[in-house]
Motif scaffolding. Structure first.
Motif, mmCIF file in Angstrom:
data_model
loop_
_atom_site.group_PDB
_atom_site.id
_atom_site.type_symbol
_atom_site.label_atom_id
_atom_site.label_comp_id
_atom_site.label_asym_id
_atom_site.label_seq_id
_atom_site.Cartn_x
_atom_site.Cartn_y
_atom_site.Cartn_z
ATOM 1 N N LEU A 5 14.093 -0.062 55.267
ATOM 2 C CA LEU A 5 13.552 1.282 55.107
ATOM 3 C C LEU A 5 12.091 1.260 55.487
ATOM 4 O O LEU A 5 11.335 0.378 55.056
ATOM 5 N N ALA A 6 11.678 2.253 56.276
ATOM 6 C CA ALA A 6 10.289 2.323 56.734
ATOM 7 C C ALA A 6 9.350 2.459 55.541
ATOM 8 O O ALA A 6 9.638 3.203 54.606
ATOM 9 N N GLY A 61 8.111 -0.278 51.325
ATOM 10 C CA GLY A 61 9.002 -0.783 52.360
ATOM 11 C C GLY A 61 10.107 -1.642 51.765
ATOM 12 O O GLY A 61 9.931 -2.281 50.718
ATOM 13 N N TYR A 62 11.261 -1.655 52.424
ATOM 14 C CA TYR A 62 12.392 -2.476 52.005
ATOM 15 C C TYR A 62 12.929 -3.203 53.219
ATOM 16 O O TYR A 62 13.001 -2.640 54.305
ATOM 17 N N GLY A 63 13.331 -4.456 53.012
ATOM 18 C CA GLY A 63 13.912 -5.223 54.098
ATOM 19 C C GLY A 63 12.868 -5.666 55.097
ATOM 20 O O GLY A 63 11.701 -5.884 54.761
ATOM 21 N N ALA A 64 13.282 -5.804 56.336
ATOM 22 C CA ALA A 64 12.387 -6.239 57.405
ATOM 23 C C ALA A 64 12.701 -5.442 58.653
ATOM 24 O O ALA A 64 13.827 -4.997 58.851
ATOM 25 N N GLY A 65 11.686 -5.267 59.487
ATOM 26 C CA GLY A 65 11.886 -4.542 60.732
ATOM 27 C C GLY A 65 10.744 -4.801 61.680
ATOM 28 O O GLY A 65 9.803 -5.530 61.364
ATOM 29 N N GLY A 67 7.491 -3.603 63.803
ATOM 30 C CA GLY A 67 6.403 -2.644 63.789
ATOM 31 C C GLY A 67 5.634 -2.717 65.093
ATOM 32 O O GLY A 67 5.574 -3.769 65.739
ATOM 33 N N LYS A 68 5.048 -1.585 65.489
ATOM 34 C CA LYS A 68 4.348 -1.525 66.765
ATOM 35 C C LYS A 68 3.276 -0.441 66.713
ATOM 36 O O LYS A 68 3.450 0.583 66.070
ATOM 37 N N ILE A 69 2.180 -0.666 67.427
ATOM 38 C CA ILE A 69 1.110 0.309 67.603
ATOM 39 C C ILE A 69 1.191 0.870 69.015
ATOM 40 O O ILE A 69 1.357 0.116 69.976
ATOM 41 N N VAL A 70 1.051 2.200 69.137
ATOM 42 C CA VAL A 70 1.064 2.871 70.433
ATOM 43 C C VAL A 70 -0.080 3.883 70.440
ATOM 44 O O VAL A 70 -0.297 4.574 69.448
ATOM 45 N N CYS A 71 -0.821 3.964 71.550
ATOM 46 C CA CYS A 71 -1.886 4.955 71.698
ATOM 47 C C CYS A 71 -1.516 5.914 72.813
ATOM 48 O O CYS A 71 -1.156 5.477 73.904
ATOM 49 N N PHE A 121 4.551 2.669 64.442
ATOM 50 C CA PHE A 121 5.989 2.858 64.337
ATOM 51 C C PHE A 121 6.608 1.661 63.624
ATOM 52 O O PHE A 121 6.222 0.520 63.863
ATOM 53 N N PHE A 122 7.575 1.935 62.776
ATOM 54 C CA PHE A 122 8.381 0.885 62.134
ATOM 55 C C PHE A 122 9.827 1.202 62.475
ATOM 56 O O PHE A 122 10.336 2.264 62.117
ATOM 57 N N GLU A 123 10.463 0.300 63.216
ATOM 58 C CA GLU A 123 11.846 0.513 63.664
ATOM 59 C C GLU A 123 11.986 1.868 64.360
ATOM 60 O O GLU A 123 12.898 2.643 64.066
ATOM 61 N N ASP A 124 11.051 2.157 65.252
ATOM 62 C CA ASP A 124 11.059 3.381 66.060
ATOM 63 C C ASP A 124 10.851 4.674 65.269
ATOM 64 O O ASP A 124 11.033 5.761 65.799
ATOM 65 N N THR A 125 10.462 4.555 64.001
ATOM 66 C CA THR A 125 10.136 5.720 63.178
ATOM 67 C C THR A 125 8.624 5.810 63.057
ATOM 68 O O THR A 125 7.977 4.827 62.674
ATOM 69 N N LEU A 126 8.063 6.971 63.382
ATOM 70 C CA LEU A 126 6.622 7.163 63.228
ATOM 71 C C LEU A 126 6.283 7.170 61.741
ATOM 72 O O LEU A 126 6.805 7.986 60.982
ATOM 73 N N VAL A 127 5.398 6.254 61.347
ATOM 74 C CA VAL A 127 5.003 6.131 59.948
ATOM 75 C C VAL A 127 3.639 6.753 59.709
ATOM 76 O O VAL A 127 3.428 7.454 58.730
ATOM 77 N N GLN A 128 2.696 6.508 60.615
ATOM 78 C CA GLN A 128 1.328 6.998 60.425
ATOM 79 C C GLN A 128 0.647 7.120 61.778
ATOM 80 O O GLN A 128 0.998 6.412 62.721
ATOM 81 N N GLN A 129 -0.339 8.005 61.847
ATOM 82 C CA GLN A 129 -1.133 8.134 63.065
ATOM 83 C C GLN A 129 -2.572 8.452 62.707
ATOM 84 O O GLN A 129 -2.842 9.004 61.651
#
Length: 135
Positions: A5-6, A61-65, A67-71, A121-129
């Motif tokens: 979970l993100a 957060g739960y589990g593992a996934g 994460g990535k930064i995109v600008c 992004f965490f697992e392709d879900t936008l979390v914060q910007q």
């Protein structure tokens, strides 16, 4: 496949560096807080930063996934740069705890003055910007 979970982002900070305080475990020092990049009057090409560090304080957060930064450019929605995806694990951790994650991006380039958004992004879900202005 285990459930992931993100997390929620309590903080997302753009800066030059994050230092750990050896005398006070859990304390961080933010160096060069970055929300504005000055565009030199004589700049004829893209302005670049040698380094941009993204500090995230994550919780719930739960589990593992991955994460990535995109600008991206707010004007064109074009992607300027991104980090490599990296594994972030909350396995065996208290979900209500706060966990620091840093991404170090090198040789970051901005092609023109404008408003840019740095996204996590965490697992392709936008979390914060976080908005970054270049002017």
């Amino acid at each position: 496949m285990p459930l992931a979970l993100a997390p929620h982002a309590r903080y997302m900070i753009l800066c030059d560096e994050v230092l750990k305080d050896e005398q006070r475990p859990g304390k961080l020092t933010i160096v060069g807080l970055t929300s504005l990049v000055n565009w030199p009057a004589d700049a004829a090409t893209a302005v670049h930063l040698d380094r941009l560090v993204v500090l995230l304080i994550l919780t719930d957060g739960y589990g593992a996934g991955m994460g990535k930064i995109v600008c991206v450019s707010e004007e064109t929605d074009a992607q300027l740069f991104s980090s490599a995806a990296r594994r972030i694990s909350f396995e065996g951790k208290d979900p209500s705890g706060h966990y620091g994650v840093t991404f170090k991006l090198l040789d970051v380039r901005f092609p023109a003055p404008g408003v840019y958004t740095v996204k996590f992004f965490f697992e392709d879900t936008l979390v914060q910007q976080q908005v970054l202005t270049v002017r």
